[in-house]
Write an enzyme that holds these catalytic residues in place. Sequence first.
Site, PDB file in Angstrom:
ATOM      1  N   GLU A   1      -4.793  -9.931   1.152  1.00 32.07           N
ATOM      2  CA  GLU A   1      -3.501 -10.069   0.480  1.00 32.07           C
ATOM      3  C   GLU A   1      -2.469 -10.761   1.359  1.00 32.07           C
ATOM      4  O   GLU A   1      -1.299 -10.833   1.031  1.00 32.07           O
ATOM      5  CB  GLU A   1      -2.984  -8.716  -0.026  1.00 32.07           C
ATOM      6  CG  GLU A   1      -3.065  -7.583   0.934  1.00 32.07           C
ATOM      7  CD  GLU A   1      -2.692  -6.227   0.317  1.00 32.07           C
ATOM      8  OE1 GLU A   1      -2.182  -6.171  -0.806  1.00 32.07           O
ATOM      9  OE2 GLU A   1      -2.914  -5.217   0.993  1.00 32.07           O
TER      10      GLU A   1
ATOM     11  N   HIS B   1       6.215  -2.170  -7.885  1.00 34.33           N
ATOM     12  CA  HIS B   1       5.375  -1.005  -8.179  1.00 34.33           C
ATOM     13  C   HIS B   1       5.889  -0.204  -9.367  1.00 34.33           C
ATOM     14  O   HIS B   1       5.139   0.502 -10.018  1.00 34.33           O
ATOM     15  CB  HIS B   1       5.169  -0.162  -6.927  1.00 34.33           C
ATOM     16  CG  HIS B   1       4.174  -0.804  -6.017  1.00 34.33           C
ATOM     17  ND1 HIS B   1       4.547  -1.657  -5.007  1.00 34.33           N
ATOM     18  CD2 HIS B   1       2.826  -0.810  -6.040  1.00 34.33           C
ATOM     19  CE1 HIS B   1       3.473  -2.121  -4.428  1.00 34.33           C
ATOM     20  NE2 HIS B   1       2.401  -1.630  -5.022  1.00 34.33           N
TER      21      HIS B   1
ATOM     22  N   ARG C   1       8.295 -10.054  -4.362  1.00 35.35           N
ATOM     23  CA  ARG C   1       7.746  -9.657  -5.660  1.00 35.35           C
ATOM     24  C   ARG C   1       8.659  -8.750  -6.475  1.00 35.35           C
ATOM     25  O   ARG C   1       8.406  -8.517  -7.648  1.00 35.35           O
ATOM     26  CB  ARG C   1       6.354  -9.023  -5.487  1.00 35.35           C
ATOM     27  CG  ARG C   1       6.359  -7.741  -4.697  1.00 35.35           C
ATOM     28  CD  ARG C   1       4.952  -7.335  -4.272  1.00 35.35           C
ATOM     29  NE  ARG C   1       4.342  -6.382  -5.174  1.00 35.35           N
ATOM     30  CZ  ARG C   1       3.226  -5.710  -4.921  1.00 35.35           C
ATOM     31  NH1 ARG C   1       2.579  -5.913  -3.778  1.00 35.35           N
ATOM     32  NH2 ARG C   1       2.733  -4.869  -5.777  1.00 35.35           N
TER      33      ARG C   1
ATOM     34  N   ARG D   1      -4.451   3.842  -5.474  1.00 38.12           N
ATOM     35  CA  ARG D   1      -3.323   3.676  -4.543  1.00 38.12           C
ATOM     36  C   ARG D   1      -2.920   5.054  -4.017  1.00 38.12           C
ATOM     37  O   ARG D   1      -2.075   5.728  -4.611  1.00 38.12           O
ATOM     38  CB  ARG D   1      -2.131   3.045  -5.264  1.00 38.12           C
ATOM     39  CG  ARG D   1      -2.319   1.591  -5.674  1.00 38.12           C
ATOM     40  CD  ARG D   1      -1.035   1.054  -6.291  1.00 38.12           C
ATOM     41  NE  ARG D   1      -1.029  -0.383  -6.393  1.00 38.12           N
ATOM     42  CZ  ARG D   1      -1.370  -1.074  -7.495  1.00 38.12           C
ATOM     43  NH1 ARG D   1      -1.752  -0.449  -8.574  1.00 38.12           N
ATOM     44  NH2 ARG D   1      -1.324  -2.393  -7.483  1.00 38.12           N
TER      45      ARG D   1
ATOM     46  N   CYS E   1      -7.956  -7.136  -7.280  1.00 38.17           N
ATOM     47  CA  CYS E   1      -7.359  -5.904  -7.795  1.00 38.17           C
ATOM     48  C   CYS E   1      -5.869  -6.057  -8.039  1.00 38.17           C
ATOM     49  O   CYS E   1      -5.185  -5.093  -8.360  1.00 38.17           O
ATOM     50  CB  CYS E   1      -7.651  -4.725  -6.876  1.00 38.17           C
ATOM     51  SG  CYS E   1      -6.841  -4.862  -5.288  1.00 38.17           S
TER      52      CYS E   1
ATOM     53  N   ASP F   1       0.438  -9.172  -3.545  1.00 35.89           N
ATOM     54  CA  ASP F   1       1.010  -9.515  -2.245  1.00 35.89           C
ATOM     55  C   ASP F   1       0.618 -10.917  -1.808  1.00 35.89           C
ATOM     56  O   ASP F   1       1.412 -11.613  -1.188  1.00 35.89           O
ATOM     57  CB  ASP F   1       0.571  -8.490  -1.189  1.00 35.89           C
ATOM     58  CG  ASP F   1       1.430  -7.233  -1.268  1.00 35.89           C
ATOM     59  OD1 ASP F   1       2.659  -7.370  -1.456  1.00 35.89           O
ATOM     60  OD2 ASP F   1       0.881  -6.129  -1.168  1.00 35.89           O
TER      61      ASP F   1
HETATM   62  C1  PEP Z   1      -1.828  -6.259  -4.366  1.00 32.15           C
HETATM   63  O1  PEP Z   1      -1.042  -6.516  -3.462  1.00 32.15           O
HETATM   64  O2  PEP Z   1      -2.253  -7.119  -5.163  1.00 32.15           O
HETATM   65  C2  PEP Z   1      -2.312  -4.891  -4.572  1.00 32.15           C
HETATM   66  C3  PEP Z   1      -3.273  -4.641  -5.429  1.00 32.15           C
HETATM   67  O3  PEP Z   1      -1.708  -3.887  -3.897  1.00 32.15           O
HETATM   68  P1  PEP Z   1      -0.250  -3.335  -4.242  1.00 32.15           P
HETATM   69  O4  PEP Z   1       0.155  -3.869  -5.589  1.00 32.15           O
HETATM   70  O5  PEP Z   1      -0.323  -1.859  -4.231  1.00 32.15           O
HETATM   71  O6  PEP Z   1       0.576  -3.894  -3.133  1.00 32.15           O
HETATM   72 MG    MG Z   2      -0.665  -5.068  -1.877  1.00 29.59          MG
END
Ligand code: PEP
Ligand code: MG
Length: 582
Positions: free
Chosen positions: A434, A192, A468, A299, A505, A458
């Site tokens: 996800e 993130h 990740r 988010r 997304c 995810d």
């Molecule tokens: C994802 O997991 O692709 C997503 C968009 O959510 P985040 O990156 O906030 O986990």
């Molecule tokens: Mg996610």
Amino acid sequence: MKTLTGIPVSPGVAIGKALVLRSEDSFVIAKVEIRSEDIPKEIVRFEEALTKTRSELFSVRKKIAIELGHEQSDIFSAHLLILEDRTMIEDVLSKIKEEHVSAEYAFSLVIQRYFQAFAQINDEYLKERVADIKDVGKRILQNLRGGVQESLMKLKEETIIVAHDLSPSETAMMDRERAIAFATDIGGPTSHTAIMARSMEIPAVVGIDQVSKEVATGELLIIDGNRGVAILKPDAETVERYTREEKRFVELVTELDKLKTLVAETLDGHKVQLMANIEFPDEIPSVIAHGAEGIGLYRTEYFYMNRTDLPSEEEQYKAYRQVAERLAPKPVVIRTLDLGGDKFLSSLDLPREMNPFMGWRAIRFCLTRVDIFKTQLKAILRASVHGNLKLMYPMISNLTELKRANELLQESKEELRKDNFSFDDQIEIGAMIEIPSAALTSDVLAREVDFFSIGTNDLIQYSLAVDRVNEKIAYLYEPAHPAILKLIHQTITNGKRASVWVSVCGEMGGDPAMALLLVGLGIDQLSMSSFALPKVKKAIRSVTFREAREIAMRALEFTTGEEIKKFSEAKLKSVSPELFEE
Ligand code: PEP
Ligand code: MG
């Protein structure tokens, strides 16, 4: 001059002075012995550092009180109390006097003893206080070293932030005007913190082994977010070359932004909705500037960070309403609280877990803490009359969770009705796909929702068992892996059969080569960091839908991610060579 390489996670070039944020190992200080006659000087240095830290904390507390309210600023009152701790102060002074050591060394010994003592206490509240002591300790040490006193919130000048790691909450706190790049020792491409750098539109490179040790605060540094390189103490010629590159990059971005008023459609008129992802409402101007057709992922968890209480229904309602109004009539997809993984809240005393990404988080947490979940659902519902809001749940792993979330949504609606609040009863509901189990059962999940939003960040992590945020295995983190394409393909097919529209997304949608593939698989919407929108639009406008379908169908036949990546990039290069100019 020295060049270090890492993982490029946010493009662009920055040249500037470094601010190195030291992690806790900075409490390990080399022993420096002093002469007897220097003892008084050392004591004065320590006292001055305390005074300086005190005045810094007072001003931070004041700033936070003004910006976020008194409850938030209280944490700094606790910090101030630590500074007044006579035992700590006496211990340091006696070490200086009796052991003839520098103030830094004496202080580091004392504070480490505190950490050890706290670590053994079986009380979650007291354990939490270790973080406060660390914070204060870092400030005292910084002041002792006569180093840079800028806090992340208020940088004096344009600064490149260098750290072992940056948490999303630290990143969220950062002075967004003056932080011009990040470089960290660890971290993966879809951590993130990396995503935040893209939102802030500043270059970032993660996973540069030892960068936080190699760079010193105040040193000149170049961060090349296109190639994943940090250049330490660059010579004049390199600075000049990168200054030209920085200019070229800005020109390219400006050039691509000219596409903002054009629709995202293929040469034969197949439209794809291009949306932006945001973490904070203050990103809205950039979302609009880059020509997004709406927000495909808000988010909301960032709203809960860096504060000591939970946001109330009213406070959330006001924030969501503002976003809805600013984007109206464009749609905004609000994702309910997705805490956990690498995102933690200081307001919640959650247990430490062995595998936080697979733990009690996101919808799992919300379905247990119904109070927190319903407060948010009601706030979103109330805001829905002020624009075009949609709502989605993160981390759905099975049908039962999805049904339960929808039940709680119904209950929230009933309660609002009773209290005479209006809301959009037809608000569209989506499930994030996800987790592999959700993709594989998307035919069943489709009956309960209006849309799917595939969170590839995810989905990749869980399908390929690749953390990740771990730079060591980042080479295995492959969006183009055949397994990922199959899961996405299946989700889109199941969505279409049930008239459920499907979005991606995750960060994968912001890669123009991958975007072509997704369009070919029949995706309805792509939502990404807003700076990526023009490039993706350019790619989409360079092919026919038929070509995109051929790319996707051919990609599904390959057996490795490497082949798929190479093939789709070659295709993109042939239809849109301009995108490769940088
Ligand atoms: C994802 O997991 O692709 C997503 C968009 O959510 P985040 O990156 O906030 O986990
Ligand atoms: Mg996610």
